[in-house]
Scaffold this active site. Structure first.
Site, PDB file in Angstrom:
ATOM      1  N   SER A  41      69.802  35.815  10.559  1.00  0.00           N
ATOM      2  CA  SER A  41      68.660  35.212   9.843  1.00  0.00           C
ATOM      3  C   SER A  41      67.601  36.290   9.694  1.00  0.00           C
ATOM      4  O   SER A  41      67.651  37.316  10.401  1.00  0.00           O
ATOM      5  CB  SER A  41      68.107  34.052  10.676  1.00  0.00           C
TER       6      SER A  41
ATOM      7  N   TYR B  63      65.401  30.504  18.656  1.00  0.00           N
ATOM      8  CA  TYR B  63      66.179  30.858  17.462  1.00  0.00           C
ATOM      9  C   TYR B  63      66.141  32.374  17.233  1.00  0.00           C
ATOM     10  O   TYR B  63      67.168  33.006  16.998  1.00  0.00           O
ATOM     11  CB  TYR B  63      65.587  30.108  16.271  1.00  0.00           C
TER      12      TYR B  63
ATOM     13  N   LYS C 275      69.461  34.817  17.250  1.00  0.00           N
ATOM     14  CA  LYS C 275      69.866  35.533  16.037  1.00  0.00           C
ATOM     15  C   LYS C 275      69.787  37.060  16.243  1.00  0.00           C
ATOM     16  O   LYS C 275      70.583  37.803  15.673  1.00  0.00           O
ATOM     17  CB  LYS C 275      69.018  35.086  14.843  1.00  0.00           C
TER      18      LYS C 275
HETATM   19  P1  NAD Z   1      73.425  22.857   7.527  1.00  0.00           P
HETATM   20  O1  NAD Z   1      72.878  21.943   8.566  1.00  0.00           O
HETATM   21  O2  NAD Z   1      73.193  22.533   6.087  1.00  0.00           O
HETATM   22  O3  NAD Z   1      75.001  23.036   7.741  1.00  0.00           O
HETATM   23  C1  NAD Z   1      75.493  23.347   9.003  1.00  0.00           C
HETATM   24  C2  NAD Z   1      76.983  23.151   9.059  1.00  0.00           C
HETATM   25  O4  NAD Z   1      77.413  23.461  10.397  1.00  0.00           O
HETATM   26  C3  NAD Z   1      77.419  21.726   8.805  1.00  0.00           C
HETATM   27  O5  NAD Z   1      78.698  21.746   8.192  1.00  0.00           O
HETATM   28  C4  NAD Z   1      77.501  21.130  10.213  1.00  0.00           C
HETATM   29  O6  NAD Z   1      78.374  20.031  10.287  1.00  0.00           O
HETATM   30  C5  NAD Z   1      78.032  22.318  10.990  1.00  0.00           C
HETATM   31  N1  NAD Z   1      77.704  22.320  12.400  1.00  0.00           N
HETATM   32  C6  NAD Z   1      76.472  22.215  12.968  1.00  0.00           C
HETATM   33  N2  NAD Z   1      76.569  22.251  14.303  1.00  0.00           N
HETATM   34  C7  NAD Z   1      77.883  22.398  14.585  1.00  0.00           C
HETATM   35  C8  NAD Z   1      78.612  22.484  15.809  1.00  0.00           C
HETATM   36  N3  NAD Z   1      78.000  22.426  17.008  1.00  0.00           N
HETATM   37  N4  NAD Z   1      79.961  22.652  15.732  1.00  0.00           N
HETATM   38  C9  NAD Z   1      80.587  22.704  14.526  1.00  0.00           C
HETATM   39  N5  NAD Z   1      79.942  22.601  13.354  1.00  0.00           N
HETATM   40  C10 NAD Z   1      78.610  22.450  13.384  1.00  0.00           C
HETATM   41  O7  NAD Z   1      72.839  24.306   7.913  1.00  0.00           O
HETATM   42  P2  NAD Z   1      72.674  25.660   7.072  1.00  0.00           P
HETATM   43  O8  NAD Z   1      71.251  25.766   6.658  1.00  0.00           O
HETATM   44  O9  NAD Z   1      73.760  25.796   6.072  1.00  0.00           O
HETATM   45  O10 NAD Z   1      72.850  26.706   8.260  1.00  0.00           O
HETATM   46  C11 NAD Z   1      74.039  27.412   8.492  1.00  0.00           C
HETATM   47  C12 NAD Z   1      73.695  28.664   9.274  1.00  0.00           C
HETATM   48  O11 NAD Z   1      72.754  29.430   8.530  1.00  0.00           O
HETATM   49  C13 NAD Z   1      73.058  28.435  10.649  1.00  0.00           C
HETATM   50  O12 NAD Z   1      73.593  29.345  11.579  1.00  0.00           O
HETATM   51  C14 NAD Z   1      71.587  28.731  10.411  1.00  0.00           C
HETATM   52  O13 NAD Z   1      70.927  29.162  11.586  1.00  0.00           O
HETATM   53  C15 NAD Z   1      71.691  29.842   9.400  1.00  0.00           C
HETATM   54  N6  NAD Z   1      70.494  30.064   8.594  1.00  0.00           N
HETATM   55  C16 NAD Z   1      69.965  29.061   7.860  1.00  0.00           C
HETATM   56  C17 NAD Z   1      68.819  29.280   7.126  1.00  0.00           C
HETATM   57  C18 NAD Z   1      68.164  28.186   6.347  1.00  0.00           C
HETATM   58  O14 NAD Z   1      66.974  28.339   6.021  1.00  0.00           O
HETATM   59  N7  NAD Z   1      68.854  27.117   6.005  1.00  0.00           N
HETATM   60  C19 NAD Z   1      68.219  30.555   7.130  1.00  0.00           C
HETATM   61  C20 NAD Z   1      68.806  31.574   7.891  1.00  0.00           C
HETATM   62  C21 NAD Z   1      69.961  31.315   8.617  1.00  0.00           C
END
Ligand code: NAD
Length: 259
Positions: free
Chosen positions: A142, A155, A159
């Site tokens: 991230s 977090y 990360k």
């Molecule tokens: P989201 O909540 O839209 O999707 C997350 C996915 O992971 C879903 O399919 C969920 O079912 C699955 N999941 C969650 N916990 C789980 C677990 N314990 N075991 C198995 N599956 C699990 O989230 P997103 O925004 O797509 O985030 C995905 C990744 O991107 C994360 O690691 C998050 O930290 C990172 N990220 C997100 C952002 C943002 O702003 N959305 C920014 C930087 C990094």
């Protein structure tokens, strides 16, 4: 011919958000893909919605468990015969608080969800990729894997740890045909953001809308990116075109982080 024709990919957390968008991009480029999540019902619904037939498979499992991470990666090999691409994507954080108020449980949960999951999935994938002398590992960091932010240290710490693991693994397997990189998105309005954003905003003394605006204003583009912005970078890293990129922490944050 797609950029990932004949490749097999495994994506943790692929039923929605960035993971799902990446699964759809990988499928478009000709890969066979395994996605993961915790609910078999949601997994079946996602397979139906994406409609990729036998090219897409779902494995239920909680990435906070080593045995589940191993089963997701090994299950990919069982299903499609090999693993060429791992995208350790699942993660997030809840129970945000300033460092002085943080509980061990909150820190432990964030590390399991983000760091330990990435380590377990990466280690299992490497056991297949090293003998085949090829592979692409993409970890999910991230912008908060590069910079500190008040109130969300659980977090930020997790990360940063992923970036450290990624850089070291890349050095270990660089001569074995395997690349290891992280993607570092800025804020993207996915389900996890709408679920956890308000509490994170509160711990930073902001409203949710104020938090989103702060993220936009911190960037050079003054707006948030979309899931497809991350998915397309993952396609590049997973393809032949990405062969020369390893040990990198690729910012997809519209110019937010200073490096
Ligand atoms: P989201 O909540 O839209 O999707 C997350 C996915 O992971 C879903 O399919 C969920 O079912 C699955 N999941 C969650 N916990 C789980 C677990 N314990 N075991 C198995 N599956 C699990 O989230 P997103 O925004 O797509 O985030 C995905 C990744 O991107 C994360 O690691 C998050 O930290 C990172 N990220 C997100 C952002 C943002 O702003 N959305 C920014 C930087 C990094």
């Amino acid at each position: 011919m797609g950029a990932l024709e004949g490749r097999v990919a495994c994506i943790t957390g692929g039923t929605r958000g960035i993971g799902r968008a990446t699964a759809e991009a990988f499928l478009r480029e000709g890969a066979k893909v395994v996605i993961n999540g915790r609910s078999p019902e949601k997994g079946a619904a996602t397979l139906e919605e994406i409609g990729a037939g036998d090219d897409l498979h779902y494995i239920a499992g909680d990435v906070k468990q080593r045995s589940d991470c191993e089963a997701i990666v090994n299950g990919t090999v069982d299903k499609f015969g090999k693993i060429d691409i791992l995208f350790a994507n699942a993660g997030g954080a809840s129970n945000h608080a300033p460092v002085v108020d943080l509980t061990d449980d909150a820190m432990q949960d964030s590390m399991l969800w983000n760091y330990w999951h990435t380590f377990w999935a990466m280690q299992t994938a490497l056991k297949h990729m090293i003998p085949q002398e090829s592979g692409r590992i993409i970890t999910m960091s991230s912008v908060e894997g590069k910079v500190g932010k008040p109130g969300i240290s659980i977090y930020v710490a997790a990360k940063h740890a992923i970036n450290g693991l990624t850089k070291s693994a890349a050095q270990e397997v660089g001569t074995m045909g395997i690349t290891v990189n992280s993607v570092c998105p800025g804020a993207i309005e996915t389900d996890i953001m709408t679920a956890e954003g308000p509490a994170a905003a509160e711990s930073m003394g902001l409203t949710y809308d104020g938090l989103l605006d702060m993220f936009a204003q911190e960037s050079a583009i003054k707006r948030l990116n979309d899931v497809s912005d991350v998915a397309e970078v993952c396609v590049l890293l997973a393809s032949d075109a990405g062969a020369g990129i390893t040990g990198s922490m690729i910012s997809i944050d519209g110019g937010t982080s200073p490096y």
